[in-house]
Enzyme design. Structure first.
Site, PDB file in Angstrom:
ATOM      1  N   GLU A  35       0.827  -1.203   0.000  1.00 14.95           N
ATOM      2  CA  GLU A  35       0.000   0.000   0.000  1.00 14.95           C
ATOM      3  C   GLU A  35       0.867   1.262   0.000  1.00 14.95           C
ATOM      4  O   GLU A  35       0.549   2.244  -0.677  1.00 14.95           O
ATOM      5  CB  GLU A  35      -0.944   0.000   1.208  1.00 14.95           C
ATOM      6  N   TYR A 115      -6.456   6.238   4.664  1.00 14.02           N
ATOM      7  CA  TYR A 115      -6.635   5.210   3.643  1.00 14.02           C
ATOM      8  C   TYR A 115      -5.778   3.977   3.931  1.00 14.02           C
ATOM      9  O   TYR A 115      -6.261   2.841   3.934  1.00 14.02           O
ATOM     10  CB  TYR A 115      -6.312   5.739   2.241  1.00 14.02           C
ATOM     11  N   ASP A 133      -9.614   5.162  -1.749  1.00 13.82           N
ATOM     12  CA  ASP A 133      -8.537   5.777  -2.524  1.00 13.82           C
ATOM     13  C   ASP A 133      -9.144   6.419  -3.762  1.00 13.82           C
ATOM     14  O   ASP A 133     -10.366   6.554  -3.888  1.00 13.82           O
ATOM     15  CB  ASP A 133      -7.464   4.749  -2.878  1.00 13.82           C
TER      16      ASP A 133
END
Length: 339
Positions: A35, A115, A133
């Site tokens: 991520e 996020y 996102d």
């Protein structure tokens, strides 16, 4: 209301094969690293670098124990280098205190935003949260026909995202539901010319029903990008090695290896102003052309001077050009092209 069950059914048949999804069970470390790497970077660019990163730093303990120089070298070329500094700081905290048990705990780590915290919590911890996102913003803006421009629409998008966890199918598989949203936005509900005919939510999409899917999400006009300028210096020793230093922490390319040079500023540098910033007295010669690099909000233009010396002055590390090309960030590698 769009049904989570239909999206998950589509995902089970069409999910992307990605290296961070290959583990037998979701691993917080692997998900977290992926991520962070994917922020402002494409899946295609991250794929091979992700595998190399895990080979070098296979677990959070190895990452926490690594020197910053080692991590900076591995991150070179991925851009947005503050991500690597925050990843390193957070890894040290995790190694000392243990893994966070929920999204709130992840959110408390250095550099971990809402996020990323939600993504790791959903995918690795099976927490009933929906990470939002850019892909998810686009999908939900269309499904719910949200015509308020970004970023003002984000609270509304967030409420719609959270509402999916009221559905039993999404609550039972929050990690898969999050990744299904990512894949839908990346492969079907794309920024331009979405493939609505293939979308599992086509019949439930309000924007498709109204024929306005191509206009959403509404984005504000782009702000003008500022221009900045710098001059850098390639000093070679008798063995043909070039001198590098490490940029100060903070700011653009903070903590990364670089060619020495002037500060970057809004006005171009005259040679007479720039040459006093050279790392050593030498017969400096200008290289033809300019190197240009775009940051998020600024466009950088750099000129390069070169010279030779019998030995490298204090403060510069002599490295081969091949190694320099491997460890320098992208902006600095463009300077090497001028040689």
């Amino acid at each position: 209301m769009a049904r989570a069950e239909s999206l998950l059914h589509w995902y089970d048949r069409h999910r992307r094969r990605l290296p961070w999804r290959d583990a037998p069970a979701p691993d917080p470390y692997r998900i977290w690293v992926s991520e962070v790497m994917l922020q402002q970077t494409t899946v295609a660019a991250v794929g091979p670098r992700y595998a190399r990163f895990l080979a070098r730093f296979p677990d959070v303990g190895r990452l926490a124990a690594a020197d910053w120089a080692e991590l900076a070298e591995e991150w070179a070329g991925l851009g947005y280098y503050a991500r690597a500094r925050n990843l390193h700081a957070a890894a040290k905290e995790v190694a000392a205190k243990g893994w966070p048990g929920d999204a709130a705990g992840w959110r408390a780590l250095p550099g971990v935003g809402a996020y990323t915290a939600a993504a790791v919590a959903a995918i690795a911890l099976n927490e009933a949260v929906v990470p939002v996102d850019g892909n998810v913003e686009r999908v939900l803006s269309r499904v719910f026909a949200i015509e308020t421009p970004l970023p003002r629409s984000r609270p509304e998008i967030g409420r719609h995202a959270a509402s999916f966890m009221e559905q039993e199918a999404a609550r039972a598989r929050p990690g898969d539901f999050a990744q299904a949203l990512f894949d839908l936005g990346a492969t079907i509900c794309t920024p331009r010319r979405p493939a609505c005919a293939l979308c599992p939510w086509r019949e439930e999409c309000e924007a498709f029903r109204r024929g306005i899917q191509d206009t959403l999400p509404v984005k504000p006009p782009k702000a003008a990008r500022g221009a900045i300028f710098g001059v850098h210096f390639a000093l070679f020793d008798r063995e043909g090695r070039v001198g590098l230093l490490r940029r100060p922490e903070g700011g653009l390319l903070g903590g990364m290896p670089a060619l020495p040079g002037t500060p970057w500023r809004a006005e171009p540098w005259e040679d007479a102003e720039a040459l006093p910033h050279a790392p050593a007295p030498a017969p400096w010669r200008p290289c033809p052309g300019e190197a240009r690099h775009g940051f998020t909000h600024r466009d950088l233009s750099m000129r390069l001077f070169r010279a030779e010396a019998d030995s490298m002055p204090e403060g510069l590390e002599a490295v081969s050009l091949d190694r320099a090309g491997a460890i320098l960030p992208g902006a600095m590698r463009k300077l090497l092209d001028l040689l």
